[in-house]
Design an enzyme around this catalytic site. Sequence first.
Site, PDB file in Angstrom:
ATOM      1  N   ASP A   7       2.949  -9.207   8.043  1.00 15.58           N
ATOM      2  CA  ASP A   7       2.782  -7.991   7.363  1.00 15.58           C
ATOM      3  C   ASP A   7       1.205  -7.775   7.543  1.00 15.58           C
ATOM      4  O   ASP A   7       0.518  -8.493   8.048  1.00 15.58           O
ATOM      5  CB  ASP A   7       2.924  -8.215   5.949  1.00 15.58           C
ATOM      6  CG  ASP A   7       2.720  -7.083   5.136  1.00 15.58           C
ATOM      7  OD1 ASP A   7       2.842  -6.254   5.428  1.00 15.58           O
ATOM      8  OD2 ASP A   7       2.268  -7.275   3.960  1.00 15.58           O
ATOM      9  N   ASP A   9      -0.986  -4.929   5.380  1.00 11.44           N
ATOM     10  CA  ASP A   9      -1.667  -4.785   4.052  1.00 11.44           C
ATOM     11  C   ASP A   9      -1.974  -6.039   3.198  1.00 11.44           C
ATOM     12  O   ASP A   9      -0.741  -6.630   2.836  1.00 11.44           O
ATOM     13  CB  ASP A   9      -1.169  -3.714   3.446  1.00 11.44           C
ATOM     14  CG  ASP A   9      -1.359  -2.471   4.361  1.00 11.44           C
ATOM     15  OD1 ASP A   9      -2.393  -2.112   4.802  1.00 11.44           O
ATOM     16  OD2 ASP A   9      -0.245  -1.504   4.433  1.00 11.44           O
TER      17      ASP A   9
END
Length: 217
Positions: A7, A9
């Site tokens: 991922d 963020d």
Amino acid sequence: MALAIFDLDNTLINGDSDHAWGNFLVDQKKVDAKVYEQANHQFYLDYKNGVLDINEYLHFCLKPLAVYSQDELTELHQLFMDTVISDMMLDQAKALLKKHKDQGDYLLIITATNEFVTGPIAKVLGVDDLIASQCEIIDGKYTGKPTGTPSFQDGKITRLNEWLKSNPMDLEGSYFYSDSHNDLPLLKMVTHPIAVDADETLTQYAKGQNWEIISLR
């Protein structure tokens, strides 16, 4: 070669690039500050609480892209990289990416944030590929609308499966690093799920499953 999925963020970077882009547009006076800032903040809270309407959000955050030319957007995004994203970069995240690269793994970012915002960030991080929510482009110009399946929650699985059909990879021995409970559907699919500076919901779930829990901060 294993597939190492990340991922973006609050995992590989110290902050949320999507929310930060919205704040950046407000600071640059490119949007109606009062209306946009409030909506941007509410969407971010919805995301953290697991109740985000991703399609509504994408229409909101992509709309400003239709106002400017590609050259103007490129210049604007470079300023965003220089003044905002540069401060979010994490040395330990870069070291983690290097570790996987050195052991021959394929580095893939999967993020719900749109490809306009995340493409340059993924390039700087040096990953092999990026799956992000897609922006509609017609005649070389952003329409301000999303297209395809958003890579959010179960949509990350859908987009990953589409990607796997075109790439000679599988999930055997795979890794997925994430901070968010929104990514539980994909975390449950990989061989090595790793919670990174995770929210409370994911942290508790990871502890119950004896998943690895790390910090890159």
